[in-house]
Design a protein around this motif. Structure first.
Motif, short mmCIF file in Angstrom:
data_model
loop_
_atom_site.label_atom_id
_atom_site.label_comp_id
_atom_site.label_asym_id
_atom_site.label_seq_id
_atom_site.Cartn_x
_atom_site.Cartn_y
_atom_site.Cartn_z
N GLN A 1 0.82 -1.20 0.00
CA GLN A 1 0.00 0.00 0.00
C GLN A 1 0.86 1.26 0.00
O GLN A 1 0.53 2.26 -0.65
N TYR B 1 2.29 3.77 -5.02
CA TYR B 1 1.73 5.10 -5.19
C TYR B 1 1.42 5.33 -6.68
O TYR B 1 1.86 4.56 -7.55
N ARG C 1 1.70 2.76 -10.80
CA ARG C 1 0.60 1.90 -11.21
C ARG C 1 -0.19 2.59 -12.32
O ARG C 1 -0.16 3.82 -12.44
N LYS D 1 -7.16 2.47 -9.16
CA LYS D 1 -7.27 3.55 -8.18
C LYS D 1 -6.79 3.13 -6.79
O LYS D 1 -6.13 3.89 -6.09
N ASN D 2 -7.16 1.92 -6.39
CA ASN D 2 -6.82 1.44 -5.05
C ASN D 2 -6.36 -0.01 -5.15
O ASN D 2 -7.14 -0.94 -4.92
N ILE E 1 -4.65 -2.06 -3.41
CA ILE E 1 -4.72 -2.97 -2.27
C ILE E 1 -6.08 -3.64 -2.19
O ILE E 1 -6.20 -4.80 -1.77
N GLU E 2 -7.12 -2.94 -2.61
CA GLU E 2 -8.46 -3.55 -2.62
C GLU E 2 -8.57 -4.60 -3.72
O GLU E 2 -9.35 -5.55 -3.58
N HIS E 3 -7.81 -4.47 -4.77
CA HIS E 3 -7.79 -5.51 -5.80
C HIS E 3 -7.10 -6.77 -5.27
O HIS E 3 -7.53 -7.88 -5.57
#
Length: 310
Positions: free
Chosen positions: A215, A219, A223, A228-229, A231-233
């Motif tokens: 995480q 940044y 990527r 967008k996020n 870590i959620e993937h």
């Protein structure tokens, strides 16, 4: 009842045919394990755990490692036919099976995935963390991901070791699994196919431990803008519990993935006297989580994910 989602087998007809194509398969650890290659031995050991049903996955090595595409296509068909026969003949032992694919011929792999799922009733497909050295974010594999997302059935990812970091599977495999997950996430596969389902071996390997590092270091400049996020993937992966009795490791994975993304899996029939099955069950029972979440891990998640009649 418990459902083991990552139980290895080298079906007898398949192994015999494979060894005729390339005898190197017989030098693999799994091919020297009697419970992996001999059905009677396996069934006898399974009788010690009558409440455990197995989901059969063809043990390594990958077909693409030792045979050419034409032979891989033939062997995959033999393996999948045999898996379907075992599920039909022993429903009190094997609740489902996972298709073996000839991934050195992607077009043929797509055809075999269709056949295995629609004609044989198999509940997903297995691939490896690299395909003949190629990473899983290679665009050539995208058609398989699209197909499996449409079927709404999982893709099992078994690690395979790059020769440059080979440690007999001890350390190389966790790295390769984590690297495959990383590349899949940054490829945008979960953007392209939001409902796609991957099952990792060994509980997501390094990802839960290094989640904060990921995480912090992923940044925006490192990527694609569409992720967008990230870590959620990473949290979208499903993960088996094959940590060989390591409750602390399971709790780490639970803290990151949650109970809904964990599935009972043992690496059976590996381990002395089926010991990994007992060790894994006991490690789950020791988890400091509600009993209903243990039930999800042990059986309910597999029933839902594989659309099992149970």
């Amino acid at each position: 009842m418990k459902i083991d989602v990552f139980a290895h087998i080298l079906p007898e007809k398949y192994l015999a045919a494979y060894s005729q194509k390339n005898k190197a398969v017989l030098d693999q650890v799994e091919a020297r394990n009697r419970a992996v290659i001999n059905l009677e031995t396996r069934l006898r050991l399974m009788d010690r755990y009558p409440d455990v049903l197995q989901v059969l996955t063809v043990a390594q090595p990958p077909l693409e490692k030792f045979v050419k595409p034409k032979d891989a296509v033939e062997l995959a068909r033999i393996a999948n036919d045999e898996l379907a026969e075992l599920v039909e003949k022993y429903p009190d032992k094997f609740i489902a099976a996972v298709a073996c694919l000839p991934m050195n011929d992607v077009d043929a792999a797509l055809v075999e995935a269709d056949r295995a799922i629609t004609q044989l009733g198999l509940k997903g497909v297995q691939i490896y963390s690299r395909i003949n050295g190629e990473p899983l974010d290679n665009p050539k594999f995208k058609t398989l991901y699209e197909k499996m997302a449409n079927y709404d059935l999982p893709i099992w990812i078994h690690p395979t070791t790059d020769k440059e970091i080979d440690t007999g599977g001890l350390l190389g495999w966790p790295f390769e699994t984590a690297a495959a997950m990383y590349r899949l996430v940054l490829s945008g596969v979960f953007n392209d196919y939001p409902n796609i389902k991957f099952i990792t071996h060994h509980c997501g390997s390094m990802i839960p431990t290094f989640a904060n590092r990921l995480q912090w270091l992923l940044y925006p400049s490192r990527r694609p803008p569409s992720i967008k996020n990230p870590i959620e993937h990473f949290r979208k992966f499903y993960n088996d519990t094959a940590l060989y009795g390591n409750t602390a490791g399971l709790m780490c994975a639970y803290a990151f993935f949650g109970a809904d993304r964990m599935l009972f899996g043992t690496d059976a029939p590996l381990g002395p006297k089926f010991g990994l099955t007992l060790d894994t069950i006991e490690s789950i029972q020791r988890m400091t989580i509600p009993d209903d979440e243990k039930e999800k891990i042990l059986v309910q998640n597999a029933v839902s994910l594989l659309a099992l009649a149970f």
